[in-house]
Design an enzyme around this catalytic site. Structure first.
Site, short mmCIF file in Angstrom:
data_model
loop_
_atom_site.label_atom_id
_atom_site.label_comp_id
_atom_site.label_asym_id
_atom_site.label_seq_id
_atom_site.Cartn_x
_atom_site.Cartn_y
_atom_site.Cartn_z
N THR A 1 -6.14 24.42 7.95
CA THR A 1 -6.94 25.38 8.72
C THR A 1 -7.55 24.73 9.96
O THR A 1 -7.53 25.31 11.05
CB THR A 1 -8.07 25.95 7.84
OG1 THR A 1 -7.49 26.49 6.66
CG2 THR A 1 -8.85 27.02 8.57
N PHE B 1 -18.96 32.87 10.08
CA PHE B 1 -18.09 32.93 11.25
C PHE B 1 -17.33 34.25 11.36
O PHE B 1 -16.50 34.42 12.25
CB PHE B 1 -17.09 31.75 11.24
CG PHE B 1 -16.24 31.67 9.98
CD1 PHE B 1 -15.11 32.45 9.83
CD2 PHE B 1 -16.58 30.78 8.97
CE1 PHE B 1 -14.33 32.38 8.68
CE2 PHE B 1 -15.81 30.69 7.81
CZ PHE B 1 -14.68 31.49 7.67
N LYS C 1 -1.98 33.97 17.03
CA LYS C 1 -3.30 34.48 17.42
C LYS C 1 -3.43 34.51 18.96
O LYS C 1 -2.58 33.95 19.67
CB LYS C 1 -4.38 33.59 16.78
CG LYS C 1 -4.39 33.64 15.25
CD LYS C 1 -5.50 32.77 14.69
CE LYS C 1 -5.50 32.78 13.17
NZ LYS C 1 -6.61 31.98 12.61
N ARG D 1 -0.32 23.62 13.89
CA ARG D 1 -1.72 23.34 14.28
C ARG D 1 -1.92 21.88 14.63
O ARG D 1 -2.70 21.53 15.53
CB ARG D 1 -2.66 23.76 13.15
CG ARG D 1 -2.79 25.28 13.00
CD ARG D 1 -3.44 25.64 11.68
NE ARG D 1 -3.78 27.05 11.56
CZ ARG D 1 -4.08 27.63 10.41
NH1 ARG D 1 -4.08 26.93 9.29
NH2 ARG D 1 -4.37 28.92 10.39
N TYR E 1 -9.36 40.46 7.65
CA TYR E 1 -10.20 39.32 7.26
C TYR E 1 -11.31 39.72 6.28
O TYR E 1 -12.34 39.05 6.21
CB TYR E 1 -10.80 38.67 8.51
CG TYR E 1 -9.83 37.75 9.23
CD1 TYR E 1 -9.22 36.69 8.56
CD2 TYR E 1 -9.55 37.91 10.59
CE1 TYR E 1 -8.34 35.83 9.22
CE2 TYR E 1 -8.68 37.05 11.25
CZ TYR E 1 -8.08 36.01 10.55
OH TYR E 1 -7.22 35.15 11.19
N ASN F 1 -7.09 28.26 16.13
CA ASN F 1 -6.06 27.47 15.45
C ASN F 1 -4.68 28.10 15.50
O ASN F 1 -3.85 27.89 14.63
CB ASN F 1 -6.51 27.11 14.03
CG ASN F 1 -6.78 28.34 13.19
OD1 ASN F 1 -6.55 29.46 13.64
ND2 ASN F 1 -7.23 28.13 11.96
N ARG G 1 3.02 28.20 5.31
CA ARG G 1 1.71 27.51 5.31
C ARG G 1 1.89 26.02 5.58
O ARG G 1 1.10 25.40 6.29
CB ARG G 1 1.02 27.72 3.96
CG ARG G 1 0.61 29.15 3.66
CD ARG G 1 -0.63 29.59 4.38
NE ARG G 1 -1.84 28.97 3.86
CZ ARG G 1 -3.08 29.34 4.22
NH1 ARG G 1 -3.24 30.32 5.11
NH2 ARG G 1 -4.13 28.75 3.75
P1 RTP Z 1 -5.67 32.05 8.46
O1 RTP Z 1 -6.23 32.99 7.41
O2 RTP Z 1 -6.08 32.41 9.87
O3 RTP Z 1 -4.20 31.85 8.30
O4 RTP Z 1 -6.29 30.61 8.23
P2 RTP Z 1 -6.50 29.86 6.86
O5 RTP Z 1 -5.99 30.67 5.71
O6 RTP Z 1 -5.96 28.50 7.05
O7 RTP Z 1 -8.07 29.78 6.81
P3 RTP Z 1 -9.12 30.83 6.20
O8 RTP Z 1 -9.99 30.07 5.26
O9 RTP Z 1 -8.43 32.05 5.69
O10 RTP Z 1 -9.97 31.19 7.48
C1 RTP Z 1 -9.56 32.20 8.36
C2 RTP Z 1 -9.81 31.78 9.78
O11 RTP Z 1 -11.20 31.74 10.00
C3 RTP Z 1 -11.49 30.72 10.95
N1 RTP Z 1 -12.46 29.81 10.37
N2 RTP Z 1 -13.48 29.37 11.05
N3 RTP Z 1 -15.88 28.08 11.79
C4 RTP Z 1 -15.38 27.86 10.59
O12 RTP Z 1 -15.87 27.11 9.80
C5 RTP Z 1 -14.17 28.55 10.23
N4 RTP Z 1 -13.56 28.52 9.05
C6 RTP Z 1 -12.48 29.32 9.14
C7 RTP Z 1 -10.22 29.99 11.28
O13 RTP Z 1 -9.70 30.51 12.50
C8 RTP Z 1 -9.31 30.38 10.11
O14 RTP Z 1 -7.96 30.35 10.49
MG MG Z 2 -6.50 32.67 5.39
#
Ligand code: RTP
Ligand code: MG
Length: 149
Positions: free
Chosen positions: A93, A59, A11, A104, A51, A114, A87
């Site tokens: 996350t 968010f 990112k 991370r 996304y 992250n 992963r």
């Molecule tokens: P990613 O998609 O980026 O690989 O991350 P992830 O699967 O671990 O997490 P996901 O639930 O898909 O969330 C996507 C991205 O959104 C941001 N986020 N912010 N402020 C918040 O509570 C929050 N929750 C998620 C994070 O940058 C996350 O990587």
């Molecule tokens: Mg994700």
């Protein structure tokens, strides 16, 4: 043996902090094979498509703004169980909850920045590789011994 491809992206925070090499190195040493890579700016449309599952989350706006703010390094990695292996290497996350030794866990502090994205399932990987690379990702045999000596 489940040979999979997964979509991984450094990112904007990871690119700006000079972590591309560190991250690529970790995946290489793990034994995964790099089959696609590019440094690129992300359009609003691509960010929103990528996304889409988070569209209703509070968010979402911040997330899209962040990912479009500066270049990302998009990659496709291939190998046995590549999706879950990537992963695991990334950590949770929220970097504050990620174990040391994960990307991370070693380099991040806050959930909003992250460092890295990785597909969360083989189905997501197929969708994301098509979205980011179309037919660009390569397939090739690795024959390391031919190149040294
Ligand atoms: P990613 O998609 O980026 O690989 O991350 P992830 O699967 O671990 O997490 P996901 O639930 O898909 O969330 C996507 C991205 O959104 C941001 N986020 N912010 N402020 C918040 O509570 C929050 N929750 C998620 C994070 O940058 C996350 O990587
Ligand atoms: Mg994700």
């Amino acid at each position: 043996m489940a040979i999979e491809k997964t979509f991984v992206m450094v990112k904007p925070d990871g690119v700006q902090r000079g972590l591309i090499g560190e991250i690529v190195s970790r995946f290489e040493r793990k034994g995964l094979k790099l089959v696609g890579a590019k440094l690129m700016s992300v359009s609003q449309q691509l960010a929103e498509q990528h996304y889409a599952e988070h569209k209703e989350r509070p968010f979402f706006g911040e997330l899209v703004q962040f990912i479009t703010s500066s270049p990302v390094f998009a990659m496709v990695w291939e190998g046995e169980n590549a999706v879950s292996v990537a992963r695991t290497m990334m950590g949770k996350t929220n970097p504050a909850e990620s174990a040391p030794g994960t990307i991370r866990g070693d380099f991040g502090l806050t959930i909003g920045m992250n460092i890295i994205h990785g597909s969360d399932s083989p189905e997501s990987a197929d969708r994301e590789i098509a979205l980011w690379f179309g037919n660009e990702a390569l397939s090739y045999d690795k024959a390391v011994d031919v190149w040294v000596g």
